[in-house]
Motif scaffolding. Structure first.
Motif, PDB file in Angstrom:
ATOM      1  N   PHE A  97       0.865  -1.182   0.000  1.00 56.64           N
ATOM      2  CA  PHE A  97       0.000   0.000   0.000  1.00 56.64           C
ATOM      3  C   PHE A  97       0.897   1.226   0.000  1.00 56.64           C
ATOM      4  CE2 PHE A  97      -3.264  -2.938   0.976  1.00 56.64           C
ATOM      5  CZ  PHE A  97      -4.478  -2.315   0.708  1.00 56.64           C
ATOM      6  N   HIS A 107      -2.828   0.518  -4.027  1.00 54.79           N
ATOM      7  CA  HIS A 107      -2.144  -0.716  -3.646  1.00 54.79           C
ATOM      8  C   HIS A 107      -1.920  -1.590  -4.866  1.00 54.79           C
ATOM      9  CE1 HIS A 107      -5.583  -3.840  -3.185  1.00 54.79           C
ATOM     10  NE2 HIS A 107      -6.111  -2.789  -3.773  1.00 54.79           N
ATOM     11  N   THR A 121      -3.885   0.015  -7.937  1.00 54.80           N
ATOM     12  CA  THR A 121      -5.335   0.176  -7.864  1.00 54.80           C
ATOM     13  C   THR A 121      -5.660   1.239  -6.824  1.00 54.80           C
ATOM     14  OG1 THR A 121      -5.691  -2.154  -8.429  1.00 54.80           O
ATOM     15  CG2 THR A 121      -7.525  -0.988  -7.373  1.00 54.80           C
ATOM     16  N   GLU A 122      -6.536   2.171  -7.184  1.00 59.45           N
ATOM     17  CA  GLU A 122      -6.927   3.228  -6.249  1.00 59.45           C
ATOM     18  C   GLU A 122      -7.661   2.671  -5.033  1.00 59.45           C
ATOM     19  OE1 GLU A 122      -9.288   6.030  -8.385  1.00 59.45           O
ATOM     20  OE2 GLU A 122      -8.006   5.876 -10.161  1.00 59.45           O
ATOM     21  N   VAL A 123      -7.451   3.292  -3.895  1.00 60.95           N
ATOM     22  CA  VAL A 123      -8.135   2.948  -2.648  1.00 60.95           C
ATOM     23  C   VAL A 123      -8.824   4.209  -2.153  1.00 60.95           C
ATOM     24  CG1 VAL A 123      -7.856   2.114  -0.275  1.00 60.95           C
ATOM     25  CG2 VAL A 123      -6.392   1.204  -2.098  1.00 60.95           C
ATOM     26  N   THR A 124     -10.069   4.123  -1.732  1.00 62.48           N
ATOM     27  CA  THR A 124     -10.775   5.308  -1.250  1.00 62.48           C
ATOM     28  C   THR A 124     -10.086   5.889  -0.023  1.00 62.48           C
ATOM     29  OG1 THR A 124     -12.230   3.971   0.134  1.00 62.48           O
ATOM     30  CG2 THR A 124     -13.006   4.506  -2.079  1.00 62.48           C
ATOM     31  N   LYS A 154      -8.874  -1.178   7.823  1.00 64.05           N
ATOM     32  CA  LYS A 154      -9.675  -1.983   6.918  1.00 64.05           C
ATOM     33  C   LYS A 154      -8.961  -3.321   6.784  1.00 64.05           C
ATOM     34  CE  LYS A 154      -9.984  -0.796   2.632  1.00 64.05           C
ATOM     35  NZ  LYS A 154     -10.273   0.071   1.480  1.00 64.05           N
ATOM     36  N   TRP A 163     -11.245  -6.118  -0.095  1.00 60.48           N
ATOM     37  CA  TRP A 163     -11.075  -5.405   1.167  1.00 60.48           C
ATOM     38  C   TRP A 163     -12.404  -4.825   1.665  1.00 60.48           C
ATOM     39  CZ3 TRP A 163      -6.417  -4.699   3.897  1.00 60.48           C
ATOM     40  CH2 TRP A 163      -5.295  -5.266   3.277  1.00 60.48           C
ATOM     41  N   TRP A 166     -13.367   1.268   5.138  1.00 58.73           N
ATOM     42  CA  TRP A 166     -12.639   1.805   6.292  1.00 58.73           C
ATOM     43  C   TRP A 166     -13.551   1.902   7.510  1.00 58.73           C
ATOM     44  CZ3 TRP A 166      -7.562   2.234   6.157  1.00 58.73           C
ATOM     45  CH2 TRP A 166      -6.910   2.481   4.944  1.00 58.73           C
TER      46      TRP A 166
END
Length: 313
Positions: A97, A107, A121-124, A154, A163, A166
């Motif tokens: 990450f 990540h 890949t985008e993570v909020t 998370k 996943w 959060w």
């Protein structure tokens, strides 16, 4: 990453989670000042792999040529980030990450054990500092703190799988680290903006968390690894860049006192070699990279050895 950061901020707010400082100059400043630009994880075959963010934000990695052996040179890892965390999935694939200068998160993972890597890949959300540990059942759990020092977590819904969203993790921290005890209980360490240190842990593997417990001393950055005999060992550096370490007296038990660890560093990462020897990577204030390891499992430590290249500090 700036456009992505703005989209992620909106998504985080829509989900009802505080996103902290929005993308912009103040977010970049906070992310850099609390970032941990170095992370380390162990491949399925025992080789350690180090991930770093250079002073320009370029992401790089290097690895042991063979388990507990010499190191390769640095290679490009794609992406522009300031803070990194890495851990190994239950199937042996490393997952990384990363946090950009504007706080945006992404990540990527190995597609096969020890093999090629996926795309980012985008993570909020927006964070400044991230840490990761593997749960007793093989699911990775991620911990992070944002520009307002609000802490979140998370976890994978199943080992190696998607996943969760959060959720708030309680506490106010500028830096965070995590590792799994020998009995499978994750333990998390947090450094507050004023340097005060606390830790909390799962009461049972995968169960409810204790409240935060204060630890004596003041640090700015912290890292943790599990020794060959199951005892956790913490290394940390303070505002004067003096480095210390302490360890559990028994696996999952009480802690010993802090002792000087020599060296002057702004950031640290730690992981255990395939033969049980803990390895520590340190990034000095000027960005130079050093490493040292136990000469034998649980034994005395080597001197610091300079590695090529410079990372962010």
């Amino acid at each position: 990453m700036r456009r992505i950061g703005l989209l992620i901020t909106a998504a985080f707010v829509a989900a009802g989670v505080a996103a902290g400082t929005p993308a912009g100059a103040s977010a970049r400043t906070t992310a850099r000042s609390t970032a941990s630009p170095v992370a380390i994880a162990r491949n399925a075959d025992g080789r350690l792999e180090v991930f770093g963010a250079t002073q320009s934000g370029t992401t790089v990695h290097k690895w042991q040529v063979n388990a507990a052996g010499p190191w390769s040179g640095w290679s490009r890892f794609n992406g522009t980030f300031v803070s990194l965390a890495a851990e190994t999935n239950a199937d042996g694939r490393i997952e990384v990450f990363a946090v950009a200068a504007d706080g945006a998160i992404a990540h990527k993972s190995q597609v096969t054990t020890g093999g090629a890597w996926s795309s980012w890949t985008e993570v909020t959300g927006h964070l400044t500092n991230v840490a990761m540990a593997r749960s007793y059942d093989g699911r990775l759990e991620l911990f992070g703190t944002n520009a307002a020092h609000i802490t979140y977590t998370k976890a994978q819904l199943r080992p190696g799988g998607p996943w969760s969203a959060w959720s708030r993790f309680d506490g106010s921290f500028a830096s965070i680290a995590a590792e799994t005890n020998a009995d499978g209980r994750i333990e998390v360490f947090g450094v507050a903006p004023d340097g005060a240190i606390s830790h909390k842990w799962e009461g049972t593997p995968g169960g409810a968390w204790t409240t935060w417990t204060a630890i004596d001393g003041h640090l700015t950055k912290i890292a943790v690894a599990r020794s060959y005999d199951g005892r956790l060992e913490v290394v940390g550096t303070n505002a004067a860049h003096i480095t210390y370490h302490r360890s559990q007296l028994s696996a999952g038990g009480l802690w010993g006192e802090w002792s000087r660890f020599d060296g002057s560093f702004a950031n640290l990462a730690a992981e255990t070699n395939a033969d049980g020897r803990i390895e520590v990577v340190g990034v000095a204030v000027n960005g130079t990279v050093w490493h040292k390891s136990q000469r034998n499992a649980g034994g005395a430590w080597s001197s610091w050895t300079l590695a090529e290249g410079r990372l962010g500090s």
